[in-house]
Design an enzyme around this catalytic site. Structure first.
Site, PDB file in Angstrom:
ATOM      1  N   LYS A  23     -91.528 -34.765 -15.199  1.00  0.00           N
ATOM      2  CA  LYS A  23     -90.876 -33.995 -14.045  1.00  0.00           C
ATOM      3  C   LYS A  23     -90.689 -34.769 -12.668  1.00  0.00           C
ATOM      4  O   LYS A  23     -91.599 -35.548 -12.563  1.00  0.00           O
ATOM      5  CB  LYS A  23     -91.531 -32.707 -13.813  1.00  0.00           C
ATOM      6  CG  LYS A  23     -90.853 -31.745 -12.786  1.00  0.00           C
ATOM      7  CD  LYS A  23     -91.600 -30.557 -12.164  1.00  0.00           C
ATOM      8  CE  LYS A  23     -92.464 -30.051 -13.281  1.00  0.00           C
ATOM      9  NZ  LYS A  23     -93.340 -28.717 -12.673  1.00  0.00           N
ATOM     10  N   CYS A  41     -79.977 -36.919  -2.464  1.00  0.00           N
ATOM     11  CA  CYS A  41     -79.282 -36.837  -3.589  1.00  0.00           C
ATOM     12  C   CYS A  41     -79.532 -35.653  -4.387  1.00  0.00           C
ATOM     13  O   CYS A  41     -80.439 -35.087  -4.647  1.00  0.00           O
ATOM     14  CB  CYS A  41     -79.237 -38.230  -4.459  1.00  0.00           C
ATOM     15  SG  CYS A  41     -78.582 -37.997  -6.090  1.00  0.00           S
ATOM     16  N   CYS A  43     -76.659 -35.187  -7.122  1.00  0.00           N
ATOM     17  CA  CYS A  43     -76.185 -35.633  -8.379  1.00  0.00           C
ATOM     18  C   CYS A  43     -76.932 -36.201  -9.172  1.00  0.00           C
ATOM     19  O   CYS A  43     -76.514 -36.302 -10.668  1.00  0.00           O
ATOM     20  CB  CYS A  43     -74.835 -36.005  -7.712  1.00  0.00           C
ATOM     21  SG  CYS A  43     -74.938 -37.891  -7.608  1.00  0.00           S
ATOM     22  N   CYS A  52     -79.284 -40.413  -1.088  1.00  0.00           N
ATOM     23  CA  CYS A  52     -77.924 -40.405  -1.270  1.00  0.00           C
ATOM     24  C   CYS A  52     -77.029 -41.891  -1.150  1.00  0.00           C
ATOM     25  O   CYS A  52     -77.565 -42.302   0.174  1.00  0.00           O
ATOM     26  CB  CYS A  52     -76.967 -39.324  -0.544  1.00  0.00           C
ATOM     27  SG  CYS A  52     -75.323 -39.321  -0.989  1.00  0.00           S
ATOM     28  N   HIS A  56     -72.142 -39.616  -5.640  1.00  0.00           N
ATOM     29  CA  HIS A  56     -71.388 -38.519  -6.180  1.00  0.00           C
ATOM     30  C   HIS A  56     -70.147 -38.478  -5.823  1.00  0.00           C
ATOM     31  O   HIS A  56     -69.520 -37.962  -6.683  1.00  0.00           O
ATOM     32  CB  HIS A  56     -71.943 -37.673  -5.071  1.00  0.00           C
ATOM     33  CG  HIS A  56     -71.701 -37.403  -3.797  1.00  0.00           C
ATOM     34  ND1 HIS A  56     -72.853 -38.169  -2.833  1.00  0.00           N
ATOM     35  CD2 HIS A  56     -70.870 -37.167  -3.112  1.00  0.00           C
ATOM     36  CE1 HIS A  56     -72.082 -38.336  -1.528  1.00  0.00           C
ATOM     37  NE2 HIS A  56     -71.039 -37.448  -1.770  1.00  0.00           N
TER      38      HIS A  56
HETATM   39 FE1  FES Z   1     -76.051 -38.100  -5.305  1.00  0.00          FE
HETATM   40 FE2  FES Z   1     -74.815 -38.493  -3.303  1.00  0.00          FE
HETATM   41  S1  FES Z   1     -75.426 -36.598  -3.987  1.00  0.00           S
HETATM   42  S2  FES Z   1     -75.334 -39.868  -4.429  1.00  0.00           S
END
Ligand code: FES
Length: 77
Positions: A23, A41, A43, A52, A56
């Site tokens: 996890k 982040c 994504c 991030c 994304h």
């Molecule tokens: Fe994943 Fe920006 S939300 S790189």
């Protein structure tokens, strides 16, 4: 894999971050935030995860998804 398991694997969100761990959990101490805005982040495509790196944008272009970062803002008192 069993068919159901393979189907679920095809839907993986996390493709390569800390796959050795069962996890992925990140803990951030709010008091340690140095800058007034920090983007985390959501994504799972960032090369600097959990921060991030704007990956994304490409992910959204390629997939039609609409994910973006969690932005923490620090109030200046
Ligand atoms: Fe994943 Fe920006 S939300 S790189």
């Amino acid at each position: 894999f069993l068919p159901q398991r393979k189907k679920q694997r095809d839907c993986l969100i996390n493709l390569k971050i800390q796959k050795e761990n069962p996890k992925v959990v990140n803990e951030i101490d709010i008091e340690d935030l140095r800058s007034t805005n920090v983007c985390y982040c959501r994504c799972w495509r960032s090369k600097t995860f959990p921060v991030c790196d704007k990956s994304h944008i490409k992910h959204n272009e390629l997939t039609g998804d609409n994910v973006g970062p969690l932005i923490l803002k620090k109030k200046i008192l």
